[in-house]
Every structure is written in C-alpha cells, then in structure tokens.
Scaffold this motif. Structure first.
Motif, PDB file in Angstrom:
ATOM      1  N   VAL A  96       0.862  -1.606  -0.221  1.00 24.48           N
ATOM      2  CA  VAL A  96       0.001   0.155   0.114  1.00 24.48           C
ATOM      3  C   VAL A  96       0.931   0.633   0.358  1.00 24.48           C
ATOM      4  CG1 VAL A  96      -2.085  -0.958   1.425  1.00 24.48           C
ATOM      5  CG2 VAL A  96      -0.023  -0.030   2.280  1.00 24.48           C
ATOM      6  N   VAL A  97       0.448   2.190  -0.573  1.00 21.32           N
ATOM      7  CA  VAL A  97       1.160   3.508  -0.596  1.00 21.32           C
ATOM      8  C   VAL A  97       0.057   4.710   0.185  1.00 21.32           C
ATOM      9  CG1 VAL A  97       2.660   5.203  -2.496  1.00 21.32           C
ATOM     10  CG2 VAL A  97       2.098   3.089  -2.595  1.00 21.32           C
ATOM     11  N   PHE A  98       0.628   5.803   1.064  1.00 24.39           N
ATOM     12  CA  PHE A  98      -0.074   6.952   0.918  1.00 24.39           C
ATOM     13  C   PHE A  98      -0.308   7.814   0.916  1.00 24.39           C
ATOM     14  CE2 PHE A  98      -1.568  10.326   4.220  1.00 24.39           C
ATOM     15  CZ  PHE A  98      -2.703   9.574   3.907  1.00 24.39           C
ATOM     16  N   ALA A  99      -0.720   8.372  -0.867  1.00 27.84           N
ATOM     17  CA  ALA A  99      -0.380   9.943  -1.218  1.00 27.84           C
ATOM     18  C   ALA A  99      -1.533  10.208  -1.236  1.00 27.84           C
ATOM     19  CB  ALA A  99      -0.066   9.306  -2.178  1.00 27.84           C
ATOM     20  N   ALA A 100      -2.619  10.164  -0.081  1.00 30.16           N
ATOM     21  CA  ALA A 100      -3.371  11.203   0.235  1.00 30.16           C
ATOM     22  C   ALA A 100      -3.231  12.599   0.945  1.00 30.16           C
ATOM     23  CB  ALA A 100      -4.445  10.765   1.037  1.00 30.16           C
ATOM     24  N   GLY A 101      -3.929  13.477   1.062  1.00 25.83           N
ATOM     25  CA  GLY A 101      -3.665  14.383   1.765  1.00 25.83           C
ATOM     26  C   GLY A 101      -4.592  15.067   1.401  1.00 25.83           C
ATOM     27  N   ALA A 102      -5.088  15.906   2.899  1.00 24.88           N
ATOM     28  CA  ALA A 102      -6.463  17.108   2.967  1.00 24.88           C
ATOM     29  C   ALA A 102      -6.687  18.220   1.487  1.00 24.88           C
ATOM     30  CB  ALA A 102      -6.362  17.162   4.158  1.00 24.88           C
ATOM     31  N   ALA A 120      -3.472   7.664   7.628  1.00 29.78           N
ATOM     32  CA  ALA A 120      -2.779   7.194   7.269  1.00 29.78           C
ATOM     33  C   ALA A 120      -2.281   6.187   8.388  1.00 29.78           C
ATOM     34  CB  ALA A 120      -1.483   8.245   7.353  1.00 29.78           C
ATOM     35  N   VAL A 121      -2.993   6.509   9.421  1.00 28.88           N
ATOM     36  CA  VAL A 121      -3.486   5.646  10.502  1.00 28.88           C
ATOM     37  C   VAL A 121      -4.084   4.566  10.577  1.00 28.88           C
ATOM     38  CG1 VAL A 121      -3.857   4.848  13.033  1.00 28.88           C
ATOM     39  CG2 VAL A 121      -2.569   6.333  12.560  1.00 28.88           C
ATOM     40  N   LYS A 122      -5.428   4.307   9.698  1.00 27.38           N
ATOM     41  CA  LYS A 122      -6.857   3.469   9.294  1.00 27.38           C
ATOM     42  C   LYS A 122      -6.040   2.597   8.244  1.00 27.38           C
ATOM     43  CE  LYS A 122     -10.868   6.327   9.900  1.00 27.38           C
ATOM     44  NZ  LYS A 122     -11.644   7.044   8.530  1.00 27.38           N
ATOM     45  N   ARG A 138      -5.671  16.652  10.376  1.00 25.46           N
ATOM     46  CA  ARG A 138      -5.557  15.738  11.524  1.00 25.46           C
ATOM     47  C   ARG A 138      -6.899  13.903  10.632  1.00 25.46           C
ATOM     48  NH1 ARG A 138      -2.268  15.844  15.219  1.00 25.46           N
ATOM     49  NH2 ARG A 138      -2.919  14.549  16.447  1.00 25.46           N
ATOM     50  N   THR A 139      -7.454  14.225  10.975  1.00 21.57           N
ATOM     51  CA  THR A 139      -8.453  13.279  10.073  1.00 21.57           C
ATOM     52  C   THR A 139      -7.830  12.909   8.546  1.00 21.57           C
ATOM     53  OG1 THR A 139      -9.730  14.644   9.029  1.00 21.57           O
ATOM     54  CG2 THR A 139     -10.714  14.460  10.789  1.00 21.57           C
ATOM     55  N   VAL A 140      -7.109  13.467   7.852  1.00 21.91           N
ATOM     56  CA  VAL A 140      -6.311  13.038   6.518  1.00 21.91           C
ATOM     57  C   VAL A 140      -5.314  12.905   6.565  1.00 21.91           C
ATOM     58  CG1 VAL A 140      -6.415  13.563   4.221  1.00 21.91           C
ATOM     59  CG2 VAL A 140      -8.414  14.131   5.196  1.00 21.91           C
ATOM     60  N   ASP A 141      -4.373  13.183   6.121  1.00 24.51           N
ATOM     61  CA  ASP A 141      -2.697  13.649   6.602  1.00 24.51           C
ATOM     62  C   ASP A 141      -2.299  12.807   7.813  1.00 24.51           C
ATOM     63  OD1 ASP A 141      -1.695  15.274   4.465  1.00 24.51           O
ATOM     64  OD2 ASP A 141      -3.172  15.949   5.839  1.00 24.51           O
ATOM     65  N   LYS A 166       1.415  14.961   9.510  1.00 20.70           N
ATOM     66  CA  LYS A 166       2.534  14.304   8.903  1.00 20.70           C
ATOM     67  C   LYS A 166       3.775  12.971   9.723  1.00 20.70           C
ATOM     68  CE  LYS A 166       1.893  13.890   5.144  1.00 20.70           C
ATOM     69  NZ  LYS A 166       1.594  12.658   4.200  1.00 20.70           N
ATOM     70  N   ALA A 167       3.792  13.744  10.620  1.00 20.16           N
ATOM     71  CA  ALA A 167       5.135  13.800  12.054  1.00 20.16           C
ATOM     72  C   ALA A 167       3.883  12.460  12.581  1.00 20.16           C
ATOM     73  CB  ALA A 167       6.040  14.502  12.212  1.00 20.16           C
ATOM     74  N   GLU A 168       3.224  12.361  13.046  1.00 20.40           N
ATOM     75  CA  GLU A 168       2.122  11.810  14.182  1.00 20.40           C
ATOM     76  C   GLU A 168       2.147  10.420  13.163  1.00 20.40           C
ATOM     77  OE1 GLU A 168      -0.514  13.285  17.050  1.00 20.40           O
ATOM     78  OE2 GLU A 168      -0.041  14.945  16.885  1.00 20.40           O
ATOM     79  N   ALA A 169       2.059  10.886  11.677  1.00 17.20           N
ATOM     80  CA  ALA A 169       1.321   9.665  10.702  1.00 17.20           C
ATOM     81  C   ALA A 169       3.057   8.441  10.746  1.00 17.20           C
ATOM     82  CB  ALA A 169       1.399   9.881   9.847  1.00 17.20           C
ATOM     83  N   ASP A 170       3.823   9.895  10.177  1.00 20.08           N
ATOM     84  CA  ASP A 170       5.357   8.732   9.921  1.00 20.08           C
ATOM     85  C   ASP A 170       5.478   7.966  11.808  1.00 20.08           C
ATOM     86  OD1 ASP A 170       4.820  10.441   8.178  1.00 20.08           O
ATOM     87  OD2 ASP A 170       6.656  11.602   8.273  1.00 20.08           O
TER      88      ASP A 170
END
Length: 213
Positions: free
Chosen positions: A68-74, A91-93, A84-87, A131-135
């Motif tokens: 999978v690749v996460f390439a989404a962004g708000a 990514a968490v989901k 918070r809900t997208v980026d 982004k930092a939290e998602a990473d």
C-alpha cells in the motif's frame, strides 16, 4: 504486484498509478468520488471507491494487496481539523488495515519539515504535525515501511535524476514526475524498508540514488 494507492486521484498518485500499470503491476487507486474513476482508468489503474475520513476501517480495500502507498492529503485549502483526519487519520487507518489483512509493505509520502513541525509557521504547523505523527505511527507499527519526504513539488517534466538523503533538514524542489518514479522504484527495493529519506531534484539516476541509501 498488487498495489493500492490511497489518495488515488492526487497529482503524485495518478502519476504513480500510471507508472505501476505500465510496469505490469495491478494498480488500484482508492478514491472518494465516483467522478474520479475515469481518470484512474485512463491511467491504467483500477478505481476503488472508499472514504479515508468517514470509513471506520479500510480492510476491505486493502485485502489482497501486496503493498500500500499513502499518497493522500487534505490539501492546502483545508483547515487544521482535516489535516488530522486525512493526513494523520487516513495514514493510521491504512496502516491498521494493512496489519489486519496481512499486508506487510507500506510506503508513506510524507513531507519535508515533518522532522521539525514546531519550527513551522502557523499555516504549515498543523500539516507538519499531522505528518510527523503519521510517520511515527507507521514506523512503530511493525510494517515493512519506507517514508519518503519530497521537497517542494513542481509540475516541471521529470528528469529521472534525483538527490536523496537520510540526513533530514534539507530544502529544494522536485518534479512530481520524479517523486512518482521514486515511489515506484522503492516499492520493489526491499533495502529501503525501515528508511526515512528526503527527496529533491538532482543529478543521480533514480535506481543509483535509491541503491546508495
């Protein structure tokens, strides 16, 4: 490979899907709007309708994929809440769905500055914090993850040559074409698992640049 790209109608994502399809992979793009399906099909990809924000889980979309690749962004016009809900949340989901369905490979499209969000201005700080939290979440998930942090994205034609570095804190532009090409290469480069690196326009052919990480 069977690859699902979340945020499939984004400018980098569409380029990536086109490359993957041309390489013979089965390229799925997760999109929210049925109106985007035709663009994905034109790129040689398979549209998958789903909502990163509103769907409680993404397992059904991820199941059966090899990566999978996460390439989404708000997007730049969105407020802090959607960051918070997208980026972050999306990514968490995606990571949780990969874990739940046995998909090991996860490639994250992150951002320059995610290593120091507190130093950003008021406009960028919520985005970089997300982004930092998602990473961090993806790194701690146990998945076979690679985190790619491109510089300032441009629509200049790609050159197939880049500069990559594991030393964080750089600045510089990079064509979206070359970002997509790097992502496609990373997906089949197991040596990049566990790495976080920055990506800029440069002089080194992409395969050589990635091999040098």
């Amino acid at each position: 490979m069977d690859i699902l790209v979340a945020g499939g109608h984004g400018k980098v994502a569409l380029r990536l899907l086109r490359i993957l399809a041309a390489q013979g992979h089965t390229a799925h793009g997760l999109v929210r709007s049925p109106e985007h399906a035709a663009d994905l099909r034109a790129a040689g990809a398979v549209p998958v309708l789903g909502d990163l924000e509103r769907d409680a889980a993404l397992d059904a979309y991820v199941k059966g994929a090899d990566a999978v690749v996460f390439a989404a962004g708000a997007g730049p016009g969105s407020g802090p809440e959607r960051k918070r809900t997208v980026d972050l949340g999306g990514a968490v989901k995606l990571a949780d769905a990969a874990l739940a369905t046995g998909v090991r490979r996860y490639v994250m499209v992150s951002s320059i500055g995610a290593d120091r969000p507190e130093s950003a201005g008021d406009t960028m700080r919520p985005y970089l914090m997300a982004k930092a939290e998602a990473d961090d979440y993806v790194r701690g998930s146990g998945l076979d993850a690679t985190i790619v942090r491109p510089g300032s994205l441009t629509d200049e034609p790609g050159t197939g040559r880049v500069r990559v570095t594991r030393e964080l804190g750089g600045r510089g532009p990079v064509p979206r074409d070359d970002v997509a090409a790097v992502l496609a290469h990373v997906l089949t480069a197991p040596a990049t698992i566990g790495l976080t690196f920055e990506l800029f326009g440069g002089d080194t052919p992409i395969p050589d640049a990635i091999a040098g990480l």
